[in-house]
Motif scaffolding. Structure first.
Motif, PDB file in Angstrom:
ATOM      1  N   ALA A   1       0.870  -0.785   0.160  1.00  0.00           N
ATOM      2  CA  ALA A   1       0.152  -0.113   0.329  1.00  0.00           C
ATOM      3  C   ALA A   1       1.175   1.570  -0.087  1.00  0.00           C
ATOM      4  O   ALA A   1       0.509   1.614  -0.498  1.00  0.00           O
ATOM      5  CB  ALA A   1      -1.062   0.132   1.176  1.00  0.00           C
TER       6      ALA A   1
ATOM      7  N   LYS B   1       2.226   1.698  -3.117  1.00  0.00           N
ATOM      8  CA  LYS B   1       1.366   2.202  -4.173  1.00  0.00           C
ATOM      9  C   LYS B   1       0.995   3.914  -3.653  1.00  0.00           C
ATOM     10  O   LYS B   1       0.951   4.638  -5.023  1.00  0.00           O
ATOM     11  CB  LYS B   1       0.156   1.586  -4.129  1.00  0.00           C
TER      12      LYS B   1
ATOM     13  N   SER C   1       0.504   6.250  -7.235  1.00  0.00           N
ATOM     14  CA  SER C   1      -0.887   6.388  -7.489  1.00  0.00           C
ATOM     15  C   SER C   1      -1.240   7.247  -6.251  1.00  0.00           C
ATOM     16  O   SER C   1      -0.680   8.121  -5.421  1.00  0.00           O
ATOM     17  CB  SER C   1      -2.080   4.955  -7.761  1.00  0.00           C
TER      18      SER C   1
ATOM     19  N   ASP D   1      -6.684   5.769  -4.404  1.00  0.00           N
ATOM     20  CA  ASP D   1      -6.335   4.806  -4.904  1.00  0.00           C
ATOM     21  C   ASP D   1      -5.759   2.839  -4.297  1.00  0.00           C
ATOM     22  O   ASP D   1      -6.194   2.134  -4.483  1.00  0.00           O
ATOM     23  CB  ASP D   1      -5.314   4.297  -6.172  1.00  0.00           C
ATOM     24  N   ALA D   2      -4.700   4.188  -3.320  1.00  0.00           N
ATOM     25  CA  ALA D   2      -3.737   3.041  -2.438  1.00  0.00           C
ATOM     26  C   ALA D   2      -4.505   2.221  -1.507  1.00  0.00           C
ATOM     27  O   ALA D   2      -5.180   1.012  -0.998  1.00  0.00           O
ATOM     28  CB  ALA D   2      -2.736   3.910  -2.241  1.00  0.00           C
TER      29      ALA D   2
ATOM     30  N   ASN E   1      -7.757   2.216  -2.110  1.00  0.00           N
ATOM     31  CA  ASN E   1      -8.888   0.946  -2.253  1.00  0.00           C
ATOM     32  C   ASN E   1      -8.174   0.147  -3.602  1.00  0.00           C
ATOM     33  O   ASN E   1      -9.036  -1.171  -2.907  1.00  0.00           O
ATOM     34  CB  ASN E   1      -9.773   1.820  -3.854  1.00  0.00           C
ATOM     35  N   SER E   2      -6.952  -0.217  -3.443  1.00  0.00           N
ATOM     36  CA  SER E   2      -6.126  -1.233  -3.494  1.00  0.00           C
ATOM     37  C   SER E   2      -6.552  -2.003  -2.777  1.00  0.00           C
ATOM     38  O   SER E   2      -6.037  -3.143  -1.945  1.00  0.00           O
ATOM     39  CB  SER E   2      -4.720  -1.456  -4.077  1.00  0.00           C
TER      40      SER E   2
ATOM     41  N   GLN F   1      -9.484  -3.800  -1.606  1.00  0.00           N
ATOM     42  CA  GLN F   1      -9.696  -5.197  -2.603  1.00  0.00           C
ATOM     43  C   GLN F   1      -8.958  -5.789  -2.878  1.00  0.00           C
ATOM     44  O   GLN F   1      -9.183  -7.388  -2.442  1.00  0.00           O
ATOM     45  CB  GLN F   1      -9.733  -4.033  -3.639  1.00  0.00           C
ATOM     46  N   ARG F   2      -7.638  -6.439  -1.713  1.00  0.00           N
ATOM     47  CA  ARG F   2      -7.280  -6.998  -1.209  1.00  0.00           C
ATOM     48  C   ARG F   2      -7.410  -7.807  -0.106  1.00  0.00           C
ATOM     49  O   ARG F   2      -7.885  -9.487  -0.407  1.00  0.00           O
ATOM     50  CB  ARG F   2      -5.421  -6.992  -0.962  1.00  0.00           C
TER      51      ARG F   2
ATOM     52  N   LYS G   1     -11.336  -9.678  -2.324  1.00  0.00           N
ATOM     53  CA  LYS G   1     -10.938 -10.607  -2.966  1.00  0.00           C
ATOM     54  C   LYS G   1     -10.465 -12.105  -2.312  1.00  0.00           C
ATOM     55  O   LYS G   1     -10.359 -13.380  -1.670  1.00  0.00           O
ATOM     56  CB  LYS G   1      -9.246 -10.502  -4.041  1.00  0.00           C
TER      57      LYS G   1
ATOM     58  N   SER H   1      -5.010   1.984   6.252  1.00  0.00           N
ATOM     59  CA  SER H   1      -5.672   2.424   5.447  1.00  0.00           C
ATOM     60  C   SER H   1      -6.006   4.216   6.376  1.00  0.00           C
ATOM     61  O   SER H   1      -5.778   5.061   6.371  1.00  0.00           O
ATOM     62  CB  SER H   1      -7.409   2.244   4.905  1.00  0.00           C
TER      63      SER H   1
END
Length: 477
Positions: A230, A233, A237, A241-242, A244-245, A248-249, A252, A288
């Motif tokens: 992160a 990232k 970015s 975006d970092a 959100n990434s 999403q990890r 998933k 986050s």
């Protein structure tokens, strides 16, 4: 440059003490600062990158000469930690950040951390390689080092306060062996001058049941890797975006687990996760909201954000988890106990959720993130407790009060407690910050903003975060 030439025949460690923006000679930097207009655009990440390629090239030269760099930064004004920290990042070093340094307050912290830096056991002129068995390979490496070849980490100086993360992938769809092996080899020079090699070998079973792999998952290792990914990232970015990434990890991973059992257990809309990952979402929220990732322009100064990023990229797992989700404990009841029970230290170390409702206005609380202490005095705390701990200044504004040991049992017990907590991990020295309930803005930025399970300042709380993840896990499940 001069230091590099002087040390080029010897190697070692270079300590840089910086209080202003470098403005002369090689590597001079401009006062580019933090630009609110750039946030939310494709150029946002450039603020967190070194302005001048000189610094990465200098780091490469220092690594070649086996010189590790640690940065000590002291100013409350912009000094471009993004550029200066590059020297530490690529030479296996670290960044120490003391914003608005005042010797009468920060002096002890600097003295202790500098002493630790100079005296801890260090491996010099080191290179590290990690090998693995047939069918798997390492694809990326994360931390403070220079990657000399595809799998060789150059570490001019390395010590026990550093950690590194790696990602691996399968080269074969199905592994044919019941066990896979990993081996880390560190070739280094000891302080006595001997050239040594240290080897760690680990074996991991190969399982056919994906659910079993989830049940054996190591949350600390996962969070440590996610943290480094992160932060990296943010260098390519936007902060959003970092974040959100990262989310999403997590989604998933939990979606894959849900898909294993959705039919046979008739889950409906329930959220499930393995016991081993029960804190993954909580640490994801904490990450986050951490300084390198949180908010935007108004939520952290640029130097503070970059310094925290460099620090977290190097932290060992245990230290990182504590920084992400610090300890909050109530201590007034312990301090009031009779002397015969005062040694029952472990019983009072019950950590409270990082929520405002955990704070009782009649209590005294200790917040410990591994880098600092915050001692919170409730508005209705007994004046006798405050007087015993703070002396005649117990009623003053606490930003002007220094915590020292007074001649009474309660004060001695508190100082002994802080000493034990510091000794449990001496890599950083925690200074005590005192705050009284209702003292704004001090209470807000020292403690309330760190109660990460609460919804605050436009950020989601833990309940809303879990609901977001739950909804996304169910999508396309």
């Amino acid at each position: 440059m001069a230091t590099c030439l002087l040390q080029s025949q010897l190697g070692g460690k270079l300590l840089i003490f910086q209080n202003t923006l470098p403005s002369l000679g090689y590597g001079r930097l401009k006062l580019r600062g933090d630009d609110i207009r750039v946030y939310g655009t494709d150029k946002e990440h450039t603020l967190r990158l070194p302005e001048d390629p000189f610094y990465k090239q200098m780091a490469a030269d220092l690594t070649k000469y086996q010189i590790g760099v640690n940065i000590y930064a002291f100013s409350d004004k912009y000094t471009d930690i993004a550029s200066l920290g590059t020297l530490a990042k690529y030479t296996g070093g670290q960044v120490y950040y003391y914003p608005s340094f005042q010797s009468n307050f920060h002096g002890e912290k600097l003295r202790r951390e500098l002493a630790r830096d100079l005296t801890r056991e260090t491996a010099w002129e080191a290179v590290m390689r990690i090998r693995c068995g047939k069918g798997i390979r390492f694809t990326s490496y994360h931390g403070n080092f220079m990657l000399r070849s595809t799998d060789l980490l150059a570490l001019p100086a390395v010590d026990c306060d550093k950690a590194y993360a790696m990602q691996l992938s399968l080269e074969e769809t199905l592994l044919s062996t019941p066990t896979v092996y990993f081996q880390v080899a560190l070739l280094y020079t000891a302080s006595c001058g001997e050239r040594r090699i240290r080897v760690h070998t680990a074996a991991a079973p190969v399982v056919t049941d994906l659910g079993e792999m989830y049940r054996q998952a190591d949350t600390g290792a996962i969070v440590s890797l996610f943290c480094r990914l992160a932060i990296e990232k943010t260098l390519t970015s936007k902060l959003e975006d970092a974040r959100n990434s990262l989310q999403q990890r997590i989604v998933k991973a939990l979606r894959e687990y849900r898909n294993l059992y959705v039919v046979q257990h008739r889950l409906g809309t329930r959220m499930i996760y393995p016991e081993s990952l029960k804190f993954l979402c909580l640490y994801g929220l904490a990450l986050s909201k951490s300084v390198p990732l949180k908010g935007g322009y108004a939520d952290a100064q640029l130097d503070e954000r970059c310094a925290a990023g460099f620090t977290m990229m190097a932290l060992p797992v245990k230290k990182l988890l504590k920084l992400l989700y610090p300890s909050l404990i109530r201590i007034d009841e312990y301090l009031l106990k009779p002397s015969a029970q005062a040694d029952d230290f472990k019983n009072i170390m019950k950590r409270l959720p990082l929520l405002a409702e955990s704070l009782d206005s009649r209590g005294l609380y200790l917040y410990d993130d591994g880098l600092r202490f915050v001692i919170w005095f409730g508005r209705m705390l007994s004046p006798d407790i405050a007087r015993n701990l703070l002396g005649p200044e117990f009623a003053a504004e606490l930003s002007r009060v220094a915590l020292t040991e007074n001649d009474n049992e309660m004060s001695r017990r508190l100082m002994k407690m802080l000493k034990r907590l510091r000794e449990s991990d001496p890599s950083y020295y925690q200074l005590p910050y005192l705050v009284r309930q209702g003292e704004q803005p001090r209470e807000g930025f020292l403690l309330l903003v760190n109660l990460l399970e609460d919804q605050m300042g436009g950020t989601v709380g833990y309940v809303d975060w879990i609901m977001q993840i739950h909804r996304q896990v169910q999508q396309n499940a």
